[in-house]
Structures are given as C-alpha cells and as structure tokens.
Design a protein around this motif. Structure first.
Motif: not given
Length: 244
Positions: A2-14
C-alpha cells in the motif's frame, strides 16, 4: 504494497519522545519502518510512565536541538534516511516570550533547529530521494496572545518549508509540513485541563473536538508517502476548522 507501507524505510523523528511526534513515530513503526527518535532526556527509560510517551520499538538518542553544535555532533542513526520528521517545539507562558531569554529559547528550538536538523541530514535524504515533514502550528498564520516567539517561530517554520521545498526538489527531496490546531498533548494542558478555557476553545472548533496525535500522524504518513509525490513546499492546516 500500500501507499502507506513503509517497510524497509528509515525514519527519524526529532521530538519523537512524546506528544504529536511520538504519535507520528509509532505510526511509522506500525507500518513497517525502522524508527529512531531524538529527545531531551538522557535515555529512553526516563520516559517510562510519561503521559503521551511510548518508546516501544523505537531507537533513541538524547540531543539538545537548541544547540546547533549538538545537532552537528549527534550520530546519524541511518546511512540513508527516507523520512525526517521535525516535531520539536516549545512554548513559554506568562509573557516569558517577551523577554530576550524567553524569545531566544523558543526561536532556537522552534525555527533555528528546523533548519539545522534538515541540513544535518540533507545528504542522507538526497541519497534516498527522501522526505522532510515539519510540524508547525496554526499559530504560524494567526496572532497568539502573549506568545510572540511561538507565533513568529511557527511562521518561520512555514516559510522554511517553502524555501527548502524549492531548494531541495532538484535532489529529489520533498519538503512539506502541517500546522496542527489544538491537539490534546502536554503542551496544550493549559487549555485542555482548564474547564472554562476548554469549553471556549471547543466552541471555536467546527468539528467539535480537540485533535489527537493519531490525527496528526495520518497527515505525516500521507505527506511522506507516494500519495503526495507531486506535493512539495506546502504546509497543510490540520485544525478541525479552527481557523475558518
């Protein structure tokens, strides 16, 4: 996928240790991303039992984003960064923002650090053709009684989104943001936990309720997803109709 599947993505939340930022961090994790957060306390365990804070499954680093040198020295959690969410923010009440010290503190966190954090990860974002999501506020579009630094800093964040969106588009980096209205977090307890202020505030919101961190997380997911692939430099107002 799906368009909101972030499998394998790296995310940083400050600013991902509590409130809106924490809701965003957990939303990305729930959709398969590897998520790291920056916060102000020495370790993740110091947030145990803190309302609006759930660091389960998240990486954590203490970084004082009011200090540009601390931002520059902080280790990058990923070599390649797909999504950078800038959700740091503070506000000072009782006219503290009219003092030099109060003004400087709020501006350093709410607008200066937005630029410094974004620049810190520009190369990592370019490598991934990544996204930046800046959390500002409807205060960036209106006057805020007693909080000149908060209002000015959020207007500055909105302007930065436009300028960085334009500047970094050739590298394949999209920069967008959203401006929450009244969201039920620790920063807004001065309103949400005061009966008269609470009723007065609710009367001005057409949807009849305060926002929730989950409401904000949905917008962040959209902006970072392929569904927003032709959107850059924009700040979406997410306020239940408050500013109408």
């Amino acid at each position: 996928m799906s368009d909101t599947d972030f499998t394998g993505k790296n995310v940083l939340v400050v600013g991902g240790s509590s409130g809106i930022g924490n809701g965003i961090a957990q939303a990305f994790r729930a959709r398969g991303a590897v998520v790291h957060v920056w916060g102000t306390r020495a370790s993740a365990s110091e947030y145990d039992g803190v309302e609006g804070s759930d660091l389960t499954g998240l990486g954590y680093t203490q970084v004082d984003v009011s200090d540009p040198d601390a931002i520059a020295a902080a280790p990058g959690p990923f070599g390649q960064l797909d999504v950078l969410v800038l959700s740091q923010g503070t506000v000072l009440y009782r006219r503290q923002e009219f003092s030099r010290e109060g003004w400087d503190k709020v501006m350093a966190i709410n607008v200066d650090s937005v630029l410094h954090c974004a620049q810190r990860f520009e190369a990592a974002l370019a490598a991934a053709k990544g996204n930046v999501v800046v959390v500002s506020s409807v205060a960036g579009f209106t006057a805020v009684m007693g909080n000149p630094a908060y209002a000015a800093s959020k207007a500055g964040a909105v302007s930065l989104v436009k300028t960085l969106g334009q500047a970094w588009a050739p590298q394949g980096i999209r920069v967008n943001g959203f401006a929450p209205g009244l969201v039920d977090t620790k920063l807004t307890k001065v309103t949400t936990e005061h009966p008269q202020r609470r009723e007065r505030a609710l009367s001005k919101i057409p949807l009849g309720r305060f926002g929730l961190p989950d409401d904000m997380a949905g917008v962040a997911l959209f902006l970072a997803s392929p569904m927003a692939s032709y959107v850059t430099g924009q700040t979406l107002i997410v306020d239940g109709g408050l500013t109408l």
